[in-house]
Design a protein around this motif. Structure first.
Motif, PDB file in Angstrom:
ATOM      1  N   GLY A   1      51.955 -14.898  -3.493  1.00  0.00           N
ATOM      2  CA  GLY A   1      51.025 -13.264  -3.481  1.00  0.00           C
ATOM      3  C   GLY A   1      52.240 -12.509  -4.955  1.00  0.00           C
ATOM      4  O   GLY A   1      52.372 -11.008  -4.432  1.00  0.00           O
ATOM      5  N   ALA A   2      52.788 -13.319  -5.393  1.00  0.00           N
ATOM      6  CA  ALA A   2      54.626 -12.125  -6.146  1.00  0.00           C
ATOM      7  C   ALA A   2      53.773 -11.787  -7.627  1.00  0.00           C
ATOM      8  O   ALA A   2      53.658 -13.463  -8.212  1.00  0.00           O
ATOM      9  CB  ALA A   2      55.601 -11.871  -5.903  1.00  0.00           C
ATOM     10  N   ILE A  17      59.929  -8.573  -9.595  1.00  0.00           N
ATOM     11  CA  ILE A  17      58.817  -8.945  -8.531  1.00  0.00           C
ATOM     12  C   ILE A  17      58.489  -7.059  -8.725  1.00  0.00           C
ATOM     13  O   ILE A  17      58.540  -5.999  -8.176  1.00  0.00           O
ATOM     14  CB  ILE A  17      59.148  -8.948  -7.114  1.00  0.00           C
ATOM     15  N   VAL A  18      56.959  -7.121  -9.581  1.00  0.00           N
ATOM     16  CA  VAL A  18      56.548  -5.945  -9.846  1.00  0.00           C
ATOM     17  C   VAL A  18      55.009  -5.371  -9.114  1.00  0.00           C
ATOM     18  O   VAL A  18      54.620  -4.358  -9.394  1.00  0.00           O
ATOM     19  CB  VAL A  18      55.882  -6.437 -11.516  1.00  0.00           C
ATOM     20  N   GLU A  19      54.414  -6.635  -8.354  1.00  0.00           N
ATOM     21  CA  GLU A  19      53.404  -6.725  -7.512  1.00  0.00           C
ATOM     22  C   GLU A  19      53.462  -7.412  -6.822  1.00  0.00           C
ATOM     23  O   GLU A  19      54.087  -8.423  -6.609  1.00  0.00           O
ATOM     24  CB  GLU A  19      51.769  -7.273  -8.393  1.00  0.00           C
ATOM     25  N   LEU A  20      53.446  -7.161  -5.534  1.00  0.00           N
ATOM     26  CA  LEU A  20      53.209  -7.700  -3.880  1.00  0.00           C
ATOM     27  C   LEU A  20      52.155  -7.558  -2.901  1.00  0.00           C
ATOM     28  O   LEU A  20      52.184  -5.820  -3.145  1.00  0.00           O
ATOM     29  CB  LEU A  20      54.896  -8.098  -3.335  1.00  0.00           C
ATOM     30  N   GLU A  21      51.036  -8.759  -2.861  1.00  0.00           N
ATOM     31  CA  GLU A  21      50.653  -8.686  -2.353  1.00  0.00           C
ATOM     32  C   GLU A  21      50.748  -8.624  -0.663  1.00  0.00           C
ATOM     33  O   GLU A  21      51.573  -8.740  -0.013  1.00  0.00           O
ATOM     34  CB  GLU A  21      49.938  -9.688  -2.083  1.00  0.00           C
ATOM     35  N   PRO A  22      50.534  -7.659   0.993  1.00  0.00           N
ATOM     36  CA  PRO A  22      50.856  -7.828   1.830  1.00  0.00           C
ATOM     37  C   PRO A  22      50.439  -9.110   2.324  1.00  0.00           C
ATOM     38  O   PRO A  22      49.515  -9.373   2.849  1.00  0.00           O
ATOM     39  CB  PRO A  22      50.022  -6.479   2.319  1.00  0.00           C
ATOM     40  N   GLY A  23      51.362  -9.473   3.414  1.00  0.00           N
ATOM     41  CA  GLY A  23      50.870  -9.847   4.112  1.00  0.00           C
ATOM     42  C   GLY A  23      51.532 -11.869   3.497  1.00  0.00           C
ATOM     43  O   GLY A  23      50.648 -13.292   3.910  1.00  0.00           O
TER      44      GLY A  23
END
Length: 447
Positions: A371-372, A386-392
């Motif tokens: 998710g990262a 960490i340039v993007e992170l998916e919630p949950g």
């Protein structure tokens, strides 16, 4: 009486049409033709399968609550406990003494002993090991070794006969037989990269690292795991395909470590619900959710919404299978992928990137960071942002946040994605992530 009771239990469900004495006297041939037997093949193959015994020390660390740290008490307690273990291995090069086995068989071992079927024993040297695929390579110095011939696991079919050879329960070399029950098994949470051969040839504790061969005596897999509630054989065992294991061995010999290929996508298994929602005519494959910029996938023209259905001409049944096959190919490898896009079939050639590139999806690094999206940064003298992170997502549940910068793992400095990969491949148990968040250093722990 005890022996008779055991014997009866072993033959439940078998109808005997002749006295036991008559069964023992069955002829070795009928009409001048020998009865079918695996013995001739096994006589050539079994000397290549070895027993492995290991000894070492497990180091256990436990943090001491701050309330108990008065008067100079340490921040953690350290205990060392000795261990011994047994497993199996396969000689794949007689001249150089190379033996392939599982990573978990020899992990943390200080002493590794290989015992041949002729009774000779040798100290083994670890050439390399990869936790992500559970493959390890050892070397022994010995004369008159027998090596096994390698098969082609890409040619296997469900229903093919298979024979497992290993050292279950430390009893000594044992042979069992069965068939291939399934191929490309993944999402079992046994290893990080899963593309297992499933077989009902009995595999038990101690068989790990042993051989799965076809009826020609060619090595098609390395026995690795069993499925059973009590740790015993229930007719479902798993082996690493030899082609996948061989990719790892080649990298260990060439580079001393695994340089994983990276495609640069996120995705999921294609199922009937996704197929219906996307109006697709296929039911199996790897659905592409996202393609990251400046990656191998982007350069090859792969797009979000594509379904990857083939890799080098062989079917892809799931995203996990695709991930395992890509992750065990070396960086720089060229791969042909079959795609389905808007109902049309396409074929693209991809030159895989490497995990030391500046950008990578965390799923190509470690499943605990799913998710990262990761990117190297020059801030803080180097680190992983960490340039993007998916919630949950698993990475979010660990406690990571967008714009965090990982600068260390288990007190080891991390500056590149390659550093991150190497440390996580060897890390066990609880992992301490040293982060910089909003200019302040913090620690997060994940298992």
């Amino acid at each position: 009486m005890k022996f008779r009771h055991i014997f009866s239990a072993l033959i439940v469900g078998v109808t005997l049409t002749a006295p036991i004495s008559a069964v023992a006297a069955l002829p070795s041939s009928v009409d001048g033709k020998p009865l079918p037997s695996l013995a001739p093949m096994l006589e050539k193959v079994t000397p290549a399968v070895v027993n492995i015994s290991v000894a070492g020390t497990h180091t256990q660390r436990q943090r001491i609550p701050e309330i108990f740290r008065h008067f100079g008490a340490p921040s953690e307690s350290v205990r060392e406990r000795p261990f011994k273990g047994l497993g199996s291995g396969v000689i794949i090069d007689a001249d150089k003494g190379y033996v392939i086995t599982n990573h978990h068989v020899i992990n943390n071992a200080d002493e590794i002993t290989v015992t041949l079927t002729d009774g000779r024993s040798f100290d083994a040297k670890k050439i390399g090991s990869d936790e992500g695929t559970d493959v390890a390579l050892l070397q022994i110095e010995a004369d008159d070794l027998t090596a096994i011939k390698l098969g082609n696991s890409d040619d296997l079919r469900v229903g093919d006969f298979a024979v497992a050879i290993g050292n279950p329960f430390g009893l000594g070399q044992t042979v069992t037989s069965g068939i291939i029950g399934a191929l490309a098994r993944s999402s079992l949470n046994i290893e990080n990269y899963e593309n297992f051969i499933q077989t009902d040839a009995a595999i038990n504790s101690g068989n790990s690292g042993g051989a799965l061969v076809n009826l020609n005596g060619r090595l098609i897999g390395i026995n690795t795991a069993i499925y059973g509630p009590n740790g015993g054989n229930v007719g479902i065992g798993f082996a690493i395909p030899i082609n996948m294991a061989n990719n790892i061995i080649d990298q260990l010999l060439e580079h001393g470590k695994v340089q994983r290929g990276v495609l640069g996508i996120t995705g999921r298994d294609l199922n009937s619900e996704v197929a219906k929602a996307m109006d697709l005519d296929v039911q199996k494959g790897a659905f592409v959710n996202q393609v990251f910029a400046d990656t191998a996938a982007a350069d090859a023209g792969i797009e979000a919404g594509d379904v990857i259905t083939e890799i080098n001409g062989k079917p892809v049944n799931s995203f996990g299978q695709l991930r395992a096959q890509i992750g065990t190919m070396g960086a720089g490898s060229k791969v042909k992928l079959g795609l389905l896009r808007d109902g049309s079939k396409k074929t693209v050639t991809v030159t895989l990137g490497g995990s030391d590139e500046q950008t990578a999806s965390a799923q190509d690094i470690d499943k605990r960071l799913l998710g990262a999206k990761l990117e190297t940064t020059k801030e803080y003298k180097g680190g992983i942002a960490i340039v993007e992170l998916e919630p949950g997502s698993p990475a979010a549940r660990v406690g990571l946040k967008k714009d965090d910068v990982i600068i260390g793992i288990n007190k080891q400095r991390v500056k590149t994605i390659s550093d991150l990969q190497d440390i996580l491949d060897d890390a066990k148990g609880t992992i301490a992530l040293n982060l910089v968040r909003d200019g302040t250093q913090i620690y997060l722990f994940m298992r």
